[in-house]
Design a protein around this motif. Structure first.
Motif, PDB file in Angstrom:
ATOM      1  N   UNK A 100       0.832  -1.205   0.000  1.00  0.00           N
ATOM      2  CA  UNK A 100       0.000   0.000   0.000  1.00  0.00           C
ATOM      3  C   UNK A 100       0.866   1.255   0.000  1.00  0.00           C
ATOM      4  N   UNK A 101       1.889   1.217   0.861  1.00  0.00           N
ATOM      5  CA  UNK A 101       2.771   2.383   0.962  1.00  0.00           C
ATOM      6  C   UNK A 101       3.511   2.598  -0.353  1.00  0.00           C
ATOM      7  N   UNK A 102       3.978   1.490  -0.953  1.00  0.00           N
ATOM      8  CA  UNK A 102       4.713   1.592  -2.219  1.00  0.00           C
ATOM      9  C   UNK A 102       3.822   2.232  -3.277  1.00  0.00           C
ATOM     10  N   UNK A 117     -12.056   4.973   5.057  1.00  0.00           N
ATOM     11  CA  UNK A 117     -10.595   5.176   5.157  1.00  0.00           C
ATOM     12  C   UNK A 117      -9.800   4.086   4.449  1.00  0.00           C
ATOM     13  N   UNK A 118      -8.560   4.273   4.307  1.00  0.00           N
ATOM     14  CA  UNK A 118      -7.731   3.225   3.708  1.00  0.00           C
ATOM     15  C   UNK A 118      -6.403   3.163   4.432  1.00  0.00           C
ATOM     16  N   UNK A 119      -5.714   2.115   4.197  1.00  0.00           N
ATOM     17  CA  UNK A 119      -4.436   1.926   4.883  1.00  0.00           C
ATOM     18  C   UNK A 119      -3.490   3.088   4.637  1.00  0.00           C
ATOM     19  N   UNK A 120      -3.546   3.632   3.412  1.00  0.00           N
ATOM     20  CA  UNK A 120      -2.598   4.685   3.058  1.00  0.00           C
ATOM     21  C   UNK A 120      -2.838   5.989   3.812  1.00  0.00           C
ATOM     22  N   UNK A 135      -8.249   5.563  -2.576  1.00  0.00           N
ATOM     23  CA  UNK A 135      -9.522   4.916  -2.892  1.00  0.00           C
ATOM     24  C   UNK A 135     -10.081   4.230  -1.660  1.00  0.00           C
ATOM     25  N   UNK A 136     -11.319   3.903  -1.763  1.00  0.00           N
ATOM     26  CA  UNK A 136     -11.926   3.123  -0.683  1.00  0.00           C
ATOM     27  C   UNK A 136     -11.347   1.727  -0.715  1.00  0.00           C
TER      28      UNK A 136
END
Ligand SMILES: Cc1cc2nc3c(=O)[nH]c(=O)nc-3n(C[C@H](O)[C@H](O)[C@H](O)COP(=O)(O)OP(=O)(O)OC[C@H]3O[C@@H](n4cnc5c(N)ncnc54)[C@H](O)[C@@H]3O)c2cc1C
Length: 857
Positions: free
Chosen positions: A125-127, A152-155, A137-138
């Motif tokens: 996700x970070x990459x 929310x999302x991990x990012x 995005x969702x």
């Protein structure tokens, strides 16, 4: 033979250090009522407390989480948001596990672990974020339950979000008593997700100490304490157990017909007992594969101030009204350290806090024993920064890993293992060495109840070999403990004649219900009693014993399946057949036994089912047979040719609900498998009918992948369905709360949180638990029970009046529903006890039941 000076093992109540008994090991009964919808039993240890008249305390209320850096409670919105993110992560992990399985052609148990998979998800996700900087995005599952905030999302996670997320990791580590990167990605929560797994009903603590149950069980038994077993020699129909002498006078040897090994998995892993001959590979591999973790507690007692208050009931972060509260941690490496505290003042009335150490922290704790109390105090002083936090007056730190008779806390499904390993650990070796303990009970491992049930199972199987009459008693006991009993006859069961006592409530005369009751009463459960049991009276007992031995030897030697027919044909007793079916279930997947069974022996299996279908006490055997059939991927053709189809249809009509459920599932599975001819057609239509055998192999894999795709779709659909139902339940719950005047009632826990909420439930909080001086014991007071009943019944009636007025139900139905709803509550253990009976939780339940019954009417 017990190595320690006391009984109870990992159930240990400290009665000396503190002003009240405190449990240093198991402390929560994780379900005290059967859940018939989910096919869940209740934890049998709850029955003992009920029989002893000992008080239990339901775990109620929220578990607020505090942020270590901000030194403040996290908001409800954030709590929900991060819980949603964590659920999203679980979804992604489930998908990953399925993808891994598909990649392996649907075979084998994945070695992937939970922790590394989560790490990878974050890294990717970070990459992505750094790579394209695209709009966030969702993400699936990261839902915004409030409906206003953006999903929310991990990012997007902030540092604070991450700290809260790590709290959820710690909670999972606690549920499994393992580090996240040791837990199986695929099977980590098999004891929650499989059919009938887990216990039903609310979770409770035992203010007087859990050890009371173990002590009462051992009362009158000859338990040799300080008898540490060092070796077990088995063969020639006997076992020799070498153990230390209680008087330290060297070792002694005890010769027996059979032995049940109940030492914890941690002791088996460390080979604390020398087996001669060594345990077979299949057993040893399983011992090595299954996980066994660690969990520790730090118990702190404080002095009450003159006004009876304690520091955690004061200041801006007061937690006086909750039974537990969580703490985030600044760094990932310490997230399991005091991630949660139990407020024992709400349980037993004494000013005691218990801090939990999970995951890595549980292991570190054993090396830094003397630092733990100051560390705990540091955490508490940070949290309650605006009040004076005094030094504790008493404290105790556990070290379960270093304990030579436990070597850890409880079992978990490690990466590379699966639920099947619990079943294999339960199998005896040579029919002489039996195994019991929480690590041998697949459906409720890591619990006291699971350990108890496994003990009954082994008693049952040994008694079957040695004593006929007693075996039936144990059989019946097992049956009584089964939740399916409630399915069969519990639903509409009458109370203890309350109608006669309660003038206020009219007698139930609804013919519909009356008829049902009658029909149920006619079902004679007494038929299960000794005397008419065919395999006990007809079969030659010695032969049964011999047959069991043959079956175990056959499977242990891992013979090929070619002489299956000979073995099956030689089995005449139910015991022999039962042993055979069980072995096939436990080992079939990894061998070619199942293929051989399907090809050649289905007819024989059918005749076994027919032989015992109507015999008493054979339900479990019939269930096992159907479970085995379920493993064979049968087609309609197989069912027809072997007459299994007819047998199954008959069973579906005449057998207990438990059997019906299994049969229905089997029939569904069978009709879902496309016939071979269809498959051939499909193949030739796609023009590859002339493929060679080798070329065909990938085709099968494709099919597997397709099936898994379908499975994934199905899981997605079910999750959606579950999410929808949960939302509905939340709405109903809120509605119910409004009706009973509790506007800010907590939401019911999300079903996804079950494993993490493993040792506590989060229901609506109720009254204070102070001032109980009875040492935890309370007996049923008849007068009080009458008052409770009156309160309840008038509450039910009040709620129902609306439906009567609106004409949704008539008078008869009104009466019948009152009786039915009360019938659901009247056996609750807290009826007639000196505590509030009509709690908000119970009111919510009443509302739910009423709605259900009104809708049915
Ligand atoms: C900190 C902690 C918290 C827990 N919390 C809960 C909870 O809230 N709810 C819950 O249901 N469960 C909980 N559990 C798990 C629960 O305690 C266990 O699942 C259960 O007690 C296991 O019972 P058992 O009979 O399998 O093993 P044990 O209780 O460990 O019994 C095994 C016995 O074998 C003896 N023994 C070992 N080696 C030898 C030897 N060589 N010779 C002779 N005797 C030997 C031991 O002394 C012990 O008495 C918790 C466990 C821990 C450690």
């Amino acid at each position: 033979m017990e190595g320690r000076e006391r009984v109870g093992g990992r159930v240990l109540t400290d009665r000396e250090t503190f002003s009240r008994p405190i449990d240093l090991g198991a402390s929560i009964i994780t379900g005290i009522a059967a859940d018939v919808n989910k096919g869940r039993r209740f934890d049998p240890s709850s029955t003992i407390f009920q029989q002893l008249g000992l008080k239990t305390k339901e775990l109620e209320g929220e578990c607020p989480i505090f942020d270590a850096v901000k030194r403040a409670k996290i908001s409800k919105e954030m709590d929900r948001k991060i819980a949603g993110v964590f659920d999203g992560i679980l979804d992604m992990c489930t998908n990953k596990a399925l993808a891994f399985k598909a990649a392996s052609g649907g075979k084998g148990v994945g070695k992937e672990n939970f922790g590394d998979t989560v790490k990878e998800l974050f890294e990717s996700e970070r990459a992505l974020q750094e790579g394209d900087g695209e709009k966030v995005e969702d993400k699936q599952g990261a839902a915004d339950e409030g409906g206003e905030e953006v999903v929310t999302s991990l990012r997007q996670l902030t540092e604070e979000d991450l700290r809260v997320l790590r709290w959820h990791y710690a909670h999972t580590e606690y549920g499994c008593s393992a580090r996240l990167n040791e837990i199986s990605l695929e099977h980590w929560n098999q004891d929650e997700s499989e059919d009938g797994a887990g216990f039903g009903g609310p979770h409770v603590m035992v203010p007087g100490g859990y050890s009371r149950a173990m002590e009462s069980l051992s009362d009158g038994l000859h338990v040799r304490t300080k008898a540490c077993v060092k070796g077990i020699k088995y063969g020639d129909g006997k076992v020799e157990v070498t153990c230390s002498n209680p008087d330290d006078e060297g070792d002694e040897c005890i010769v027996a017909d059979s032995v049940v090994v109940t030492v914890p998995l941690g002791c088996l892993k460390r080979k604390k007992i020398e087996f001669d001959p060594p345990l077979p590979d299949w057993k040893q591999e399983c011992i090595d594969r299954l996980g066994y973790g660690n969990l520790n507690k730090v118990v702190l007692e404080f002095k009450e101030e003159d006004d009876g208050n304690v520091f955690w009931e004061q200041g801006s972060n007061s937690v006086g009204d909750v039974m537990m509260f969580g703490m985030t941690s600044e760094s990932e490496s310490t997230c399991g350290r005091f991630f949660m505290f139990w407020n024992m003042k709400k349980v037993c009335g004494s000013p005691i806090l218990i801090g939990l150490l999970a995951g890595e922290a549980a292991y570190e704790a054993e090396q830094e024993d003397n630092k733990l109390v100051p560390q705990a105090m540091g955490v508490l002083r940070n949290l309650f920064h605006d009040v004076t936090v005094p030094e504790p007056v008493s404290c105790r730190v556990t070290s379960w890993l270093s304990d030579e008779f436990s070597h850890g806390s409880y079992s978990f499904v490690a990466a590379g293992a699966s639920g099947d390993d619990y079943d294999t650990l339960a199998l005896p070796v040579s029919s002489l060495v039996h195994f019991a303990g929480e690590h041998t009970w697949r459906k409720n491992p890591d619990t006291v109840g699971g350990a108890m049930l496994s003990g009954i199972r082994e008693a049952q199987s040994i008694l079957r070999m040695f004593s006929r009459d007693v075996a039936t008693v144990v059989d019946d006991m097992m049956f009584t403990l089964d939740a399916s009993k409630d399915l069969e006859e519990g639903e509409e069961e009458e109370g203890d004649g309350w109608e006669e006592e309660e003038e206020d409530i009219p007698k139930v005369e609804n013919p519909k219900f009356k008829g049902e009751k009658k029909a149920k009463k006619q079902k004679p459960r007494q038929q299960k009693i000794v005397g008419t049991v065919p395999y006990l009276s007809n079969a030659d007992h010695a032969q049964a014993k011999e047959e069991i031995r043959n079956v175990y030897t056959y499977f242990e030697m891992r013979k090929g399946s070619e002489d299956f027919a000979e073995l099956m044909g030689s089995l005449k007793s139910l015991d022999g057949k039962r042993a055979f079916v069980k072995q096939c279930i436990a080992r079939g997947d990894k061998t070619n036994y199942l293929g051989a069974l399907k090809e050649k022996h289905l007819g024989l299996l059918n005749s076994w089912i027919l032989e015992f279908a109507d015999a008493p006490l054979c339900t479990d055997f019939i269930c096992d047979c159907i479970r085995l059939l379920n493993k064979l991927n049968l087609e309609i053709k197989d069912m027809k040719e072997t007459k299994l189809g007819k047998t199954m249809r008959n069973l579906a009509q005449h057998q207990p609900v438990k059997v019906k459920k299994l049969v229905t599932y089997l029939l569904k599975q069978v009709s879902a498998v496309p016939a071979k001819a269809d498959k051939e057609k499909e193949r030739s239509a796609s023009g590859d009918a002339s493929e060679t055998k080798e070329a065909k192999a990938p085709k099968i894999d494709e099919e597997e992948v397709k099936k898994l795709e379908q499975m994934r779709e199905e899981i997605k659909r079910r999750k959606e369905e579950a999410r929808r139902r949960h939302e509905e339940a939340s709405k109903k719950f809120q509605e119910a709360a409004r009706m009973i005047g509790v506007m800010d009632a907590a939401e019911p826990p999300s079903p996804r949180r079950e494993k993490r909420k493993h040792r506590h439930s989060s229901s609506e909080k109720s009254k204070k638990a102070r001032g109980d001086e009875s040492g935890g014991e309370k007996r049923v007071d008849k007068k009080l029970a009458g008052e409770h009943r009156k309160q309840c019944v008038s509450y039910i009636k009040n709620l129902l009046k609306e439906s009567l007025k609106e004409g949704k139900i008539d008078k008869e139905q009104f009466k019948a529903i009152v009786a039915k709803v009360w019938g659901k509550l009247e056996h609750h253990p807290s009826l007639g006890k000196d505590e509030e009976f009509l709690t908000n939780d119970r009111k919510g339940k009443i509302v739910k039941l009423i709605k259900q019954y009104v809708a049915k009417s």
